[in-house]
Design a protein around this motif. Structure first.
Motif, PDB file in Angstrom:
ATOM      1  N   THR A  62       0.834  -1.201   0.000  1.00 58.98           N
ATOM      2  CA  THR A  62       0.000   0.000   0.000  1.00 58.98           C
ATOM      3  C   THR A  62       0.869   1.252   0.000  1.00 58.98           C
ATOM      4  N   GLY A  63       0.235   2.385  -0.285  1.00 61.31           N
ATOM      5  CA  GLY A  63       0.827   3.665   0.068  1.00 61.31           C
ATOM      6  C   GLY A  63       0.616   3.903   1.549  1.00 61.31           C
ATOM      7  N   TYR A  64       1.009   5.083   2.020  1.00 58.25           N
ATOM      8  CA  TYR A  64       0.857   5.379   3.445  1.00 58.25           C
ATOM      9  C   TYR A  64      -0.617   5.590   3.795  1.00 58.25           C
ATOM     10  N   LEU A  65      -1.061   4.889   4.847  1.00 55.45           N
ATOM     11  CA  LEU A  65      -2.420   5.022   5.355  1.00 55.45           C
ATOM     12  C   LEU A  65      -2.401   5.971   6.551  1.00 55.45           C
ATOM     13  N   GLU A  66      -3.337   6.889   6.598  1.00 61.41           N
ATOM     14  CA  GLU A  66      -3.420   7.822   7.723  1.00 61.41           C
ATOM     15  C   GLU A  66      -4.197   7.172   8.858  1.00 61.41           C
ATOM     16  N   ILE A  67      -3.561   7.037  10.013  1.00 63.93           N
ATOM     17  CA  ILE A  67      -4.193   6.393  11.163  1.00 63.93           C
ATOM     18  C   ILE A  67      -3.887   7.202  12.416  1.00 63.93           C
ATOM     19  N   ASN A  68      -4.570   6.869  13.526  1.00 64.87           N
ATOM     20  CA  ASN A  68      -4.289   7.530  14.794  1.00 64.87           C
ATOM     21  C   ASN A  68      -2.901   7.149  15.282  1.00 64.87           C
ATOM     22  N   ASP A  69      -2.217   8.097  15.900  1.00 64.50           N
ATOM     23  CA  ASP A  69      -0.912   7.782  16.455  1.00 64.50           C
ATOM     24  C   ASP A  69      -1.089   7.036  17.782  1.00 64.50           C
ATOM     25  N   GLY A  70       0.030   6.686  18.406  1.00 66.15           N
ATOM     26  CA  GLY A  70      -0.015   5.992  19.683  1.00 66.15           C
ATOM     27  C   GLY A  70       0.281   4.509  19.550  1.00 66.15           C
ATOM     28  N   LEU A  71       0.117   3.795  20.653  1.00 71.04           N
ATOM     29  CA  LEU A  71       0.402   2.367  20.684  1.00 71.04           C
ATOM     30  C   LEU A  71      -0.606   1.619  19.812  1.00 71.04           C
ATOM     31  N   THR A  72      -0.116   0.881  18.834  1.00 67.95           N
ATOM     32  CA  THR A  72      -0.961   0.239  17.834  1.00 67.95           C
ATOM     33  C   THR A  72      -0.588  -1.227  17.700  1.00 67.95           C
ATOM     34  N   THR A  73      -1.598  -2.090  17.755  1.00 61.20           N
ATOM     35  CA  THR A  73      -1.392  -3.515  17.506  1.00 61.20           C
ATOM     36  C   THR A  73      -1.611  -3.791  16.026  1.00 61.20           C
TER      37      THR A  73
END
Length: 443
Positions: A62-73
């Motif tokens: 993929t290209g870059y996906l915009e997601i929430n920052d922080g601890l991510t599983t």
């Protein structure tokens, strides 16, 4: 030679430490995903339990996906299921950019996480190289100007002795065209050439296993817009003589390619440049001007592919003979299986069409054929087989009695790739068994 300056190899990031974070705010991070595990099935990608990508196949990214920052599983799941093949936690910083790569064989699947933030935001064109090819140990990588082929025995690699799962960045690369070459560490042989690659912005070049062509590896060029597979800049051609009782000469682009080619002979893979090759076959010593029109034609050889060309027919009706052109697989994707392809190249009237039964030795022939109504010129495609010894019965349509006697004990080991060709005319059928598997070339 005009090489990019050699760099000492440094692993950028093996994984990001999970050090906490708050994913309830509106701050954003950017994450992209690449499937680089050659024998893994299609996968779904879940972030914090929510599936964000579905049915991702090997070499897709993929290209870059915009997601929430922080601890991510980050979870890699078998496509369409809740089965988690691998998961890891990463701490995504505000305005950070990250690459996540599913890497290694499926039995040892891992996620490699690379922090792209510094390179992505520095305003330069940076090239990140990742070694994700399980078929290769340490490799040397050369990056050159187009047409500036390196000498692996004498020239200093751009990246020397890159181990599996390592990554390194070539920073501030001038915009333009380059070529990438790969060989085993300290080997005198280069096994991969990219052809021209254009660099105008940040790009990752991920080396992965290849099932095609002469090279055991290929590159995935991974940019903002997604992933593109770059196969080795070569093609391979193998020729089989299955017109009985006649010797022939084979010409390629007007030049003698095979002299005095006899029935049942196989001319092994020859490496050629991609493009169009004109093939013509004439009776031995009759010259190109007497080539048979029905055994002549232009073949388009795509880069990174291997081809088998079979001259099929009966010398008693040589003007009705035909060329069978096949695109070959040179290595298995599923390392636990073997592959077999069956080709009908017989001109016998009684063998038009045939039914084919494939079954393990020690079991009985199945009631229904594995492949029914196979006509001359047709093939089954590659079929995956569990390691065992098999019987292949090729019988006249609607019958079960084998017309070929030497296909009753075919051993298949994990990783085997074979092609069985039914040949012959009304005087009797025969078979050729070809080995399509290449050596890794990087051992």
């Amino acid at each position: 030679m005009n090489y990019i300056k050699p760099l000492a190899l440094t692993t950028i990031v093996a994984a990001l430490a999970a050090c906490g974070g708050d994913d309830s705010n509106d701050d954003q991070a950017y994450l992209r995903v690449l499937h680089a595990s050659a024998d893994a099935p299609n996968v779904d990608v879940a972030l914090n339990g929510d599936v964000v990508l579905r049915d991702v196949s090997f070499q897709q990214g993929t290209g870059y996906l915009e997601i929430n920052d922080g601890l991510t599983t980050v979870e890699i799941r078998v496509a369409g299921t809740e089965t988690v093949a691998f998961s890891t936690e990463v701490d995504l910083m505000d305005d950070g950019y990250y690459s996540v790569i599913a890497i290694n064989d499926v039995a040892e699947l891992d996620l490699k996480v690379i922090d792209d933030t510094a390179t992505y935001t520095d305003g330069d064109a940076d090239v990140t190289v990742v070694h994700a090819a399980t078929v290769a140990d340490d490799v040397d990588i050369f990056v050159t100007a187009p047409g500036d082929d390196p000498d692996a025995s004498a020239d200093t690699p751009t990246l020397d002795g890159v181990p599996f799962e390592a990554s390194a960045t070539l920073e501030a690369v001038a915009a333009g065209d380059y070529e990438v070459f790969i060989g085993g560490d300290e080997s005198e042989e280069l096994v991969y050439a990219s052809g021209e690659l254009s660099v105008s912005s940040d790009i990752a070049l991920v080396a992965v296993n290849s099932t095609k062509g002469r090279s055991p590896v290929s590159l995935i060029a991974w940019s903002d817009s997604g992933a593109t597979t770059v196969l080795d800049n070569s093609a391979e051609l193998r020729v089989v003589h299955a017109v009985d009782d006649i010797d022939v000469d084979v010409f390629a682009n007007g030049e003698l390619f095979i002299d005095g080619f006899t029935y049942r002979s196989v001319n092994g893979y020859t490496v050629l440049e991609p493009g169009t090759v004109s093939v013509a076959i004439a009776a031995d010593d009759q010259g190109l001007g007497n080539a048979l029109a029905n055994l002549s034609g232009d073949l388009t050889l795509e880069r990174g592919e291997s081809y088998t060309v079979i001259a099929s027919g009966d010398s008693g009706a040589v003007t009705e003979a035909e060329l069978i052109v096949l695109t070959d697989t040179r290595a298995v994707e599923d390392t636990a299986s073997g592959y077999v392809r069956l080709v009908h190249a017989s001109s016998a009237t009684a063998a038009d069409p045939v039914d084919i039964f494939v079954y393990e030795n020690g079991t009985t022939q199945p009631q229904a054929p594995t492949f029914a109504d196979v006509e001359q010129g047709q093939d089954t495609g590659y079929v995956a087989l569990a390691p065992a010894t098999y019987t292949v019965d090729i019988a006249a349509d609607g019958t079960t009695t084998p017309a070929i006697s030497d296909l009753d004990s075919l051993p298949f080991a994990a990783g085997d790739v074979k092609t069985a060709i039914a040949i012959g005319d009304s005087s009797g059928l025969d078979a050729l068994l070809l080995n399509d598997k290449r050596g890794s070339g990087m051992e």
